[in-house]
Design a protein around this motif. Structure first.
Motif, PDB file in Angstrom:
ATOM      1  N   GLN A 242       0.381   7.677 -10.701  1.00 25.26           N
ATOM      2  CA  GLN A 242       0.130   6.249 -11.074  1.00 25.26           C
ATOM      3  C   GLN A 242      -1.036   5.827  -9.928  1.00 25.26           C
ATOM      4  O   GLN A 242      -1.248   4.823 -11.672  1.00 25.26           O
ATOM      5  CB  GLN A 242       1.448   5.563 -11.124  1.00 25.26           C
ATOM      6  N   ALA A 243      -1.982   6.448  -9.242  1.00 26.07           N
ATOM      7  CA  ALA A 243      -2.195   5.449  -9.149  1.00 26.07           C
ATOM      8  C   ALA A 243      -3.622   6.199  -9.119  1.00 26.07           C
ATOM      9  O   ALA A 243      -4.257   6.676  -9.781  1.00 26.07           O
ATOM     10  CB  ALA A 243      -1.909   5.055  -7.116  1.00 26.07           C
TER      11      ALA A 243
ATOM     12  N   ASP B 288       0.964  -1.026   0.203  1.00 33.02           N
ATOM     13  CA  ASP B 288       0.061   0.006  -0.193  1.00 33.02           C
ATOM     14  C   ASP B 288       0.888   1.065  -0.180  1.00 33.02           C
ATOM     15  O   ASP B 288       1.494   1.201   0.728  1.00 33.02           O
ATOM     16  CB  ASP B 288      -0.651   0.165   1.482  1.00 33.02           C
ATOM     17  N   VAL B 289       0.532   1.878  -1.276  1.00 30.76           N
ATOM     18  CA  VAL B 289       1.057   3.545  -0.721  1.00 30.76           C
ATOM     19  C   VAL B 289       1.198   4.200   0.270  1.00 30.76           C
ATOM     20  O   VAL B 289       2.154   4.736   1.117  1.00 30.76           O
ATOM     21  CB  VAL B 289       0.749   4.501  -2.346  1.00 30.76           C
TER      22      VAL B 289
ATOM     23  N   LEU C  97       4.229   7.583  -7.097  1.00 35.55           N
ATOM     24  CA  LEU C  97       3.360   6.359  -7.484  1.00 35.55           C
ATOM     25  C   LEU C  97       2.243   6.541  -7.321  1.00 35.55           C
ATOM     26  O   LEU C  97       1.238   6.539  -7.517  1.00 35.55           O
ATOM     27  CB  LEU C  97       3.673   5.521  -5.547  1.00 35.55           C
ATOM     28  N   LYS C  98       1.728   8.208  -6.196  1.00 34.85           N
ATOM     29  CA  LYS C  98       0.503   8.520  -5.931  1.00 34.85           C
ATOM     30  C   LYS C  98       0.254   9.083  -6.978  1.00 34.85           C
ATOM     31  O   LYS C  98      -1.223   8.962  -8.025  1.00 34.85           O
ATOM     32  CB  LYS C  98       0.803   9.904  -5.303  1.00 34.85           C
TER      33      LYS C  98
END
Length: 74
Positions: free
Chosen positions: A73-74, A29-30, A70-71
């Motif tokens: 990309q989500a 989980d991010v 990462l955020k």
């Protein structure tokens, strides 16, 4: 007594940091990675202030940049 309490505080912080690895869910989980990074920053600043150890701010900046990617990309 003061020396005993200081030593206990140092050992408690180290033990908490080590045992937190058993509960670590950063691969899943991010948001868990964000929590891990926050713990790393707080622990590093504490160690810098009370133990005289240097805190790796460059690593923190790299991790924050990676988290932003990462955020996005989500």
């Amino acid at each position: 007594m003061k020396a005993v309490l200081e030593e206990m505080a140092q050992l408690a912080a180290q033990a908490g940091n080590y045992f937190s690895g058993f509960l670590d869910k950063t691969a899943e989980d991010v948001s868990a990675l964000e929590v891990w990074l926050r713990r790393y920053v707080v622990t590093g600043e504490w160690a810098e202030k009370y133990l005289g150890r240097s805190h790796d701010r460059q690593f923190v900046a790299e991790m924050e940049a990676w988290l932003l990617q990462l955020k996005a990309q989500a």
